[in-house]
Design a protein around this motif. Structure first.
Motif, PDB file in Angstrom:
ATOM      1  N   PHE A 125      11.411  28.803 -17.101  1.00  8.17           N
ATOM      2  CA  PHE A 125      12.162  27.549 -17.222  1.00  8.17           C
ATOM      3  C   PHE A 125      13.663  27.800 -17.338  1.00  8.17           C
ATOM      4  O   PHE A 125      14.463  27.024 -16.813  1.00  8.17           O
ATOM      5  N   GLN A 126      14.045  28.874 -17.988  1.00  7.23           N
ATOM      6  CA  GLN A 126      15.470  29.195 -18.113  1.00  7.23           C
ATOM      7  C   GLN A 126      16.092  29.459 -16.735  1.00  7.23           C
ATOM      8  O   GLN A 126      17.249  29.131 -16.501  1.00  7.23           O
ATOM      9  N   ASN A 127      15.312  30.000 -15.819  1.00  8.55           N
ATOM     10  CA  ASN A 127      15.841  30.380 -14.514  1.00  8.55           C
ATOM     11  C   ASN A 127      15.529  29.392 -13.393  1.00  8.55           C
ATOM     12  O   ASN A 127      15.950  29.605 -12.259  1.00  8.55           O
ATOM     13  N   THR A 128      14.818  28.322 -13.698  1.00 11.06           N
ATOM     14  CA  THR A 128      14.468  27.375 -12.644  1.00 11.06           C
ATOM     15  C   THR A 128      15.650  26.474 -12.295  1.00 11.06           C
ATOM     16  O   THR A 128      16.531  26.224 -13.121  1.00 11.06           O
ATOM     17  N   ASP A 129      15.654  25.980 -11.079  1.00 14.22           N
ATOM     18  CA  ASP A 129      16.687  25.029 -10.675  1.00 14.22           C
ATOM     19  C   ASP A 129      16.137  23.608 -10.578  1.00 14.22           C
ATOM     20  O   ASP A 129      16.835  22.681 -10.205  1.00 14.22           O
ATOM     21  N   LYS A 130      14.840  23.446 -10.934  1.00 14.71           N
ATOM     22  CA  LYS A 130      14.235  22.111 -10.903  1.00 14.71           C
ATOM     23  C   LYS A 130      12.990  22.091 -11.776  1.00 14.71           C
ATOM     24  O   LYS A 130      12.366  23.127 -12.032  1.00 14.71           O
ATOM     25  N   PHE A 131      12.651  20.903 -12.238  1.00 15.08           N
ATOM     26  CA  PHE A 131      11.462  20.716 -13.076  1.00 15.08           C
ATOM     27  C   PHE A 131      11.045  19.253 -13.005  1.00 15.08           C
ATOM     28  O   PHE A 131      11.815  18.389 -12.574  1.00 15.08           O
ATOM     29  N   ALA A 132       9.798  18.990 -13.420  1.00 14.07           N
ATOM     30  CA  ALA A 132       9.277  17.623 -13.464  1.00 14.07           C
ATOM     31  C   ALA A 132       8.845  17.311 -14.892  1.00 14.07           C
ATOM     32  O   ALA A 132       8.186  18.120 -15.537  1.00 14.07           O
ATOM     33  N   ILE A 133       9.254  16.144 -15.374  1.00 11.50           N
ATOM     34  CA  ILE A 133       8.859  15.683 -16.702  1.00 11.50           C
ATOM     35  C   ILE A 133       7.851  14.554 -16.517  1.00 11.50           C
ATOM     36  O   ILE A 133       8.147  13.548 -15.866  1.00 11.50           O
ATOM     37  N   HIS A 134       6.667  14.743 -17.077  1.00 14.87           N
ATOM     38  CA  HIS A 134       5.589  13.770 -16.998  1.00 14.87           C
ATOM     39  C   HIS A 134       5.484  13.048 -18.333  1.00 14.87           C
ATOM     40  O   HIS A 134       5.202  13.692 -19.341  1.00 14.87           O
ATOM     41  N   THR A 135       5.724  11.752 -18.372  1.00 13.42           N
ATOM     42  CA  THR A 135       5.415  10.978 -19.568  1.00 13.42           C
ATOM     43  C   THR A 135       3.943  10.598 -19.427  1.00 13.42           C
ATOM     44  O   THR A 135       3.547   9.955 -18.463  1.00 13.42           O
ATOM     45  N   LEU A 136       3.138  11.064 -20.373  1.00 20.70           N
ATOM     46  CA  LEU A 136       1.699  10.917 -20.238  1.00 20.70           C
ATOM     47  C   LEU A 136       1.227   9.502 -20.526  1.00 20.70           C
ATOM     48  O   LEU A 136       1.842   8.766 -21.296  1.00 20.70           O
ATOM     49  N   ALA A 137       0.114   9.141 -19.891  1.00 26.80           N
ATOM     50  CA  ALA A 137      -0.520   7.841 -20.086  1.00 26.80           C
ATOM     51  C   ALA A 137      -1.470   7.915 -21.280  1.00 26.80           C
ATOM     52  O   ALA A 137      -1.882   9.002 -21.700  1.00 26.80           O
ATOM     53  N   ASP A 138      -1.824   6.748 -21.818  1.00 29.27           N
ATOM     54  CA  ASP A 138      -2.647   6.711 -23.031  1.00 29.27           C
ATOM     55  C   ASP A 138      -4.033   7.326 -22.859  1.00 29.27           C
ATOM     56  O   ASP A 138      -4.694   7.641 -23.837  1.00 29.27           O
TER      57      ASP A 138
END
Length: 167
Positions: free
Chosen positions: A66-79
């Motif tokens: 993660f420190q070296n990545t240039d992109k990421f996806a954040i998932h807000t989870l469903a109930d």
């Protein structure tokens, strides 16, 4: 406070009683292997440009990726995704073999069924004690008509119907 230990305990108590949404952050390593972890340190930063942040503990096994990545996806989870939260918080398990996911057009692993997904390019990294704060510029947004998963006092749930005020 008498000691640092007491202060840390109280700090954890206060933050543990603060209800939060639940997120899983994903990326891919240099070989394209998907990587992800459960994260509750997530917040919006800016509207112009669209920026969000999250933080990662330096002791986490995927920290270097993660420190070296240039992109990421954040998932807000469903109930209905409490098991996804637990899965991505587990150690020594192939997390992606145990959930449904696909690769996005931005070459990011996307977990199926999430309430919302923010695909981001890394905007800035900030050293912050034993964590690294990653600020991402949102480049793609997906939203499903679901209820978000909440975390409070070590339990998962959703916003109760009586919470909503109607006029």
């Amino acid at each position: 406070m008498n000691s640092n230990t007491e202060q840390v305990a109280r700090f954890k108590e206060v933050l543990g009683n603060y209800p939060t949404g639940v997120t899983v952050v994903t990326t891919a390593d240099e070989n394209g292997t998907p990587v992800g972890l459960t994260v509750n340190s997530f917040a919006s930063v800016s509207i112009d440009p669209l920026l969000v942040l999250w933080s990662i503990d330096r002791k986490v096994s995927s920290f270097d990726i993660f420190q070296n990545t240039d992109k990421f996806a954040i998932h807000t989870l469903a109930d209905d995704q409490a098991e996804i939260c637990t899965l991505f918080a587990s150690r020594d398990i192939d997390r992606f073999a145990n959930c449904e996911w696909n690769l996005s057009e931005h070459a990011l692993p996307i977990i199926s069924g999430s309430y919302g997904v923010l695909q981001c390019k890394t905007f800035k990294k900030v050293d912050a004690g034993d964590h690294l704060i990653l600020i991402g510029e949102v480049i793609d947004i997906e939203v499903e008509k679901k209820e978000p998963l909440l975390y409070h006092k070590r339990k998962f749930g959703k916003i109760p119907e009586e919470f909503y005020v109607t006029k």
